[in-house]
Design a protein around this motif. Structure first.
Motif, short mmCIF file in Angstrom:
data_model
loop_
_atom_site.label_atom_id
_atom_site.label_comp_id
_atom_site.label_asym_id
_atom_site.label_seq_id
_atom_site.Cartn_x
_atom_site.Cartn_y
_atom_site.Cartn_z
N THR A 1 0.84 -1.19 0.00
CA THR A 1 0.00 0.00 0.00
C THR A 1 0.87 1.24 0.00
O THR A 1 1.93 1.29 0.63
CB THR A 1 -0.91 0.04 1.23
OG1 THR A 1 -0.11 0.11 2.39
CG2 THR A 1 -1.77 -1.19 1.31
N PRO B 1 1.79 5.06 1.09
CA PRO B 1 1.52 5.93 2.23
C PRO B 1 0.88 7.24 1.75
O PRO B 1 0.94 7.58 0.57
CB PRO B 1 2.90 6.20 2.80
CG PRO B 1 3.80 6.18 1.62
CD PRO B 1 3.20 5.17 0.65
N ARG C 1 -8.04 5.08 2.11
CA ARG C 1 -8.31 6.24 2.95
C ARG C 1 -8.74 7.42 2.08
O ARG C 1 -8.90 7.29 0.87
CB ARG C 1 -7.09 6.57 3.81
CG ARG C 1 -6.82 5.43 4.80
CD ARG C 1 -5.76 5.81 5.80
NE ARG C 1 -5.57 4.74 6.78
CZ ARG C 1 -4.67 4.79 7.76
NH1 ARG C 1 -3.88 5.84 7.89
NH2 ARG C 1 -4.56 3.79 8.61
N GLU D 1 -8.46 14.57 3.93
CA GLU D 1 -9.35 15.44 4.69
C GLU D 1 -8.91 16.90 4.63
O GLU D 1 -9.73 17.80 4.73
CB GLU D 1 -9.41 15.01 6.16
CG GLU D 1 -10.34 13.84 6.41
CD GLU D 1 -11.82 14.24 6.46
OE1 GLU D 1 -12.13 15.41 6.71
OE2 GLU D 1 -12.65 13.33 6.27
N PHE E 1 -3.43 15.65 5.43
CA PHE E 1 -3.99 14.80 6.49
C PHE E 1 -5.02 13.88 5.85
O PHE E 1 -5.83 14.33 5.05
CB PHE E 1 -4.69 15.63 7.58
CG PHE E 1 -3.75 16.39 8.46
CD1 PHE E 1 -3.15 17.56 8.03
CD2 PHE E 1 -3.47 15.95 9.74
CE1 PHE E 1 -2.29 18.27 8.84
CE2 PHE E 1 -2.59 16.65 10.57
CZ PHE E 1 -2.00 17.81 10.12
N ASP E 2 -5.02 12.60 6.25
CA ASP E 2 -6.07 11.72 5.77
C ASP E 2 -7.21 11.66 6.79
O ASP E 2 -7.20 12.38 7.80
CB ASP E 2 -5.52 10.33 5.39
CG ASP E 2 -5.07 9.52 6.58
OD1 ASP E 2 -5.49 9.81 7.72
OD2 ASP E 2 -4.30 8.57 6.37
N THR F 1 -7.96 9.57 8.95
CA THR F 1 -7.62 9.08 10.28
C THR F 1 -6.75 10.12 10.99
O THR F 1 -6.21 9.85 12.05
CB THR F 1 -6.85 7.75 10.24
OG1 THR F 1 -5.53 8.00 9.75
CG2 THR F 1 -7.53 6.75 9.33
N ALA F 2 -6.61 11.32 10.40
CA ALA F 2 -5.79 12.41 10.93
C ALA F 2 -4.30 12.06 10.92
O ALA F 2 -3.50 12.70 11.58
CB ALA F 2 -6.23 12.84 12.32
N THR F 3 -3.95 11.04 10.15
CA THR F 3 -2.52 10.76 9.93
C THR F 3 -1.95 11.86 9.05
O THR F 3 -2.59 12.31 8.11
CB THR F 3 -2.35 9.39 9.24
OG1 THR F 3 -2.73 8.37 10.16
CG2 THR F 3 -0.93 9.15 8.77
N ILE G 1 -9.51 16.74 15.08
CA ILE G 1 -8.28 17.49 14.77
C ILE G 1 -8.70 18.76 14.05
O ILE G 1 -9.14 18.72 12.89
CB ILE G 1 -7.34 16.67 13.88
CG1 ILE G 1 -6.88 15.39 14.58
CG2 ILE G 1 -6.16 17.53 13.41
CD1 ILE G 1 -5.64 15.52 15.40
N ILE H 1 -11.27 17.09 11.64
CA ILE H 1 -11.24 15.68 11.23
C ILE H 1 -11.63 14.83 12.43
O ILE H 1 -10.99 14.90 13.48
CB ILE H 1 -9.84 15.28 10.74
CG1 ILE H 1 -9.35 16.24 9.63
CG2 ILE H 1 -9.82 13.84 10.26
CD1 ILE H 1 -7.90 16.01 9.21
N LEU I 1 -11.87 11.72 14.84
CA LEU I 1 -10.87 10.70 15.13
C LEU I 1 -11.52 9.34 15.36
O LEU I 1 -12.49 9.22 16.09
CB LEU I 1 -10.09 11.08 16.38
CG LEU I 1 -9.34 12.41 16.26
CD1 LEU I 1 -8.58 12.70 17.52
CD2 LEU I 1 -8.40 12.35 15.08
N THR J 1 -9.55 5.75 14.07
CA THR J 1 -8.40 4.85 14.16
C THR J 1 -7.19 5.60 14.69
O THR J 1 -6.98 6.78 14.39
CB THR J 1 -8.06 4.27 12.79
OG1 THR J 1 -7.67 5.31 11.92
CG2 THR J 1 -9.23 3.54 12.19
N PRO K 1 -3.23 6.49 14.87
CA PRO K 1 -2.09 6.44 13.95
C PRO K 1 -0.95 5.62 14.57
O PRO K 1 -0.93 5.37 15.77
CB PRO K 1 -1.68 7.91 13.84
CG PRO K 1 -2.01 8.49 15.17
CD PRO K 1 -3.23 7.73 15.67
N THR L 1 3.16 -1.27 6.15
CA THR L 1 3.06 -0.59 4.87
C THR L 1 4.24 0.36 4.69
O THR L 1 4.25 1.17 3.78
CB THR L 1 1.75 0.23 4.76
OG1 THR L 1 1.86 1.38 5.62
CG2 THR L 1 0.54 -0.59 5.19
N THR M 1 4.90 2.79 6.43
CA THR M 1 4.58 4.12 6.93
C THR M 1 5.42 4.37 8.18
O THR M 1 5.61 3.48 9.01
CB THR M 1 3.08 4.20 7.28
OG1 THR M 1 2.34 4.13 6.06
CG2 THR M 1 2.71 5.47 8.03
#
Lengths: 361, 361
Positions: free
Chosen positions: A245, A247, A278, A281, A328-329, A331-333, B225, B241, B243, B245, B247, B331, B333
């Motif tokens: 996958t 990132p 994902r 966002e 940011f995605d 999931t706020a990653t 977020i 965003i 929340l 999942t 990170p 992955t 990441t």
């Protein structure tokens, strides 16, 4: 030999490796066929649609050799707009940190988006009666023999069966409403949205349902994140983290580092890619090195597998204008800040904050 | 009022908010009940196992009010070892970048691991005939009324139906082979592995199958977020965003910034958390600020929902010893480098590289 824009940045002629300029990518949501990046590990095969055959075998009840007419007539055609991205995209930023011998210095252009059209791999797996075991993998093999591999072998890779059975993985013969061109894997290729481009095997001639990831060089040894102090020459099968996958990533496409722009309103833009499954966002733009941030405008992407395009207009005053971007995605990653943070010996997956300085005149 | 270690760091007495020291967490894979972090938004309810009732309703064919005996007798008991982590864990590192008024300065201890035992939420949803629609959500409500919410309301949150139907989400009455203690949500709580702790609603008394995420304050307004320049006081439902999942994250537990250690071999250790549905592949330790890295030893985690513990032994020479840690998931990441990169107005999800300096004597 094939249609390509004259302004492509060609890294190698043989195997053919070339990327469009970011500015060409910036022009449209869907990348024109003649601007789509090309990443190859061997010579480009010449197979006609009539001659093409696909051998589907392994852990299936009814192994079968398909021709293209059969594929098109037996299976519903699906269209998926998907961004493909080479694992080496933005490697140039990693090379600036520390040299990466033997790998092409891909810039921002080893990423492109097309509308792919074809049969769902899931439907083909159903048709041949693939076994129902969640631990299986599906291997793809092409006819292009790579001399880069140890030992030299046809290009191949594999994905897990859950992804293979998802609706988004295609056996594609169409690209942007045209027959899939030879340079991009025609007559028929695999398209695996959300995974590194290396898994979307071009000119695919064999699909095999197997118990474990394939031992093909490009799955077992290449396309792996090695530890920073590892010797890539000494790395063997299974070393490092295997890539599948993508990132979260983003980039600026409208401008390049060092560009001159006139003072006044300047619109910068680019894309953000959320990674497998994902959603983007938010995209932030900083002009003070990351201390304060403004939010870019996001376009609605063409479905879940296409890049999300962003733009931001700011007032540029004469002098240097620093730009830093982060996404940011859902999931706020968010992304690592610098290429040094993600440097690895083969130079894969640079997803650090894109940074550039424009000169405002 | 309840069993807790005397060395807990108490942020607030009412509502009760406390975390263990990292060194206590470092001692064991499974966190003792009396050291497990506590995050509350209202008073701790006192409900006996006999008095507890669970009202399951909404888009279900057979709404039903369960008591605990019925839950225990009708549904198979499952055990899941899961790490829960507060979205505010490591907020102190964000506060060092810029103040975050009104939020507790959680350190490294708002994360703990337990063996949870109970019925699968999936089995309960099947028993009441929850509708089969992939867009549904499942809301949980507790009896603890929070004065922090606008307006004051019982604590609640929701998750998507796919997660709710996954095998890992429990209606738990057991913790570390004991009855679930009141302080941790007893007699019965929800446990949602891989999601922020706020979704694992304690003392749950209602489960509702609904069309969209709940409009409860703690889902719609809190635990989001916000953009860096947003005013958290002015933020309304749906801003930022949401929340769910967690990170990728990691931390050092054996030592704290500024600790003195004797020269010679020093073993540092901590945990890495892969985030929802992923796996830790590598943990790197740098003693030169992130220029070069060594790989830590990883313990095999207690299943896919528990933290992955790591250790690394290095030779410490007198003087300051800088430590920087980063983790990679399957992955490839990795994490942002600095807390400034992830700073947000409510101070959630600091997953930047943990950094500390030890003084070697």
């Amino acid at each position: 030999m094939w249609d390509k824009r004259s302004d492509m940045i060609v890294h190698e002629q043989d195997p053919f490796n070339a990327e469009p300029t970011p500015q060409v990518l910036a022009e449209s949501d869907i990348t024109p066929v003649d601007a789509f990046y090309s990443r190859n590990h061997g010579p480009i095969p010449a197979i006609t649609a009539d001659d093409w055959r696909l051998d589907v075998s392994g852990r299936v009840e009814r192994p079968h050799v398909f021709n293209l007419d059969e594929i098109r007539q037996r299976f519903t055609t699906h269209a998926v707009t998907a961004t493909l991205q080479c694992a080496g995209n933005r490697r140039a930023g990693l090379i600036d940190v520390r040299p990466i011998p033997g790998e092409d210095p891909w810039g921002s252009g080893a990423v492109s988006t097309a509308e792919w059209r074809g049969a769902r791999l899931a439907d083909i797996l159903d048709a041949v009666g693939a076994e129902d075991d969640p631990d299986l993998h599906v291997a793809f093999t092409g006819p292009d023999v790579s001399e880069v591999a140890t030992p030299p072998q046809p290009y191949g890779s594999s994905i897990d069966i859950a992804k293979a059975r998802s609706g988004e993985v295609l056996l594609a013969w169409g690209m942007n409403c045209q027959p899939l061109p030879r340079i991009h894997g025609g007559p028929v290729r695999i398209v695996v949205p959300g995974y590194i481009g290396a898994r979307s095997v071009k000119w695919v001639t064999a699909i095999t349902v197997i118990d474990a990831p394939t031992d093909n060089y490009f799955q077992a040894s290449a396309y792996r994140i090695l530890a920073p102090d590892a010797d890539p020459g000494a790395a063997g099968p299974g070393d490092g983290i295997s890539l599948s996958t993508l990132p979260l990533n983003c980039d600026v496409l409208t401008h390049s580092d060092g560009d001159r722009v006139p003072a006044g309103p300047v619109t910068v833009g680019g894309y953000a890619q959320p990674g497998n499954g994902r959603r983007i966002e938010r995209v932030d733009v900083s002009t003070d090195g990351g201390t304060t941030w403004n939010q870019a405008e996001l376009d609605l992407p063409y479905g879940p597998w296409a890049w999300c395009r962003w733009t931001h207009t700011l007032c540029a005053r004469p002098g240097p204008l620093s730009l830093v971007i982060r996404a940011f995605d859902d999931t706020a990653t968010t992304q690592p800040e610098t290429p040094a943070a993600v440097w690895n010996p083969k130079g894969y997956l640079n997803n650090s904050w894109p940074r550039m300085t424009l000169h405002v005149t």
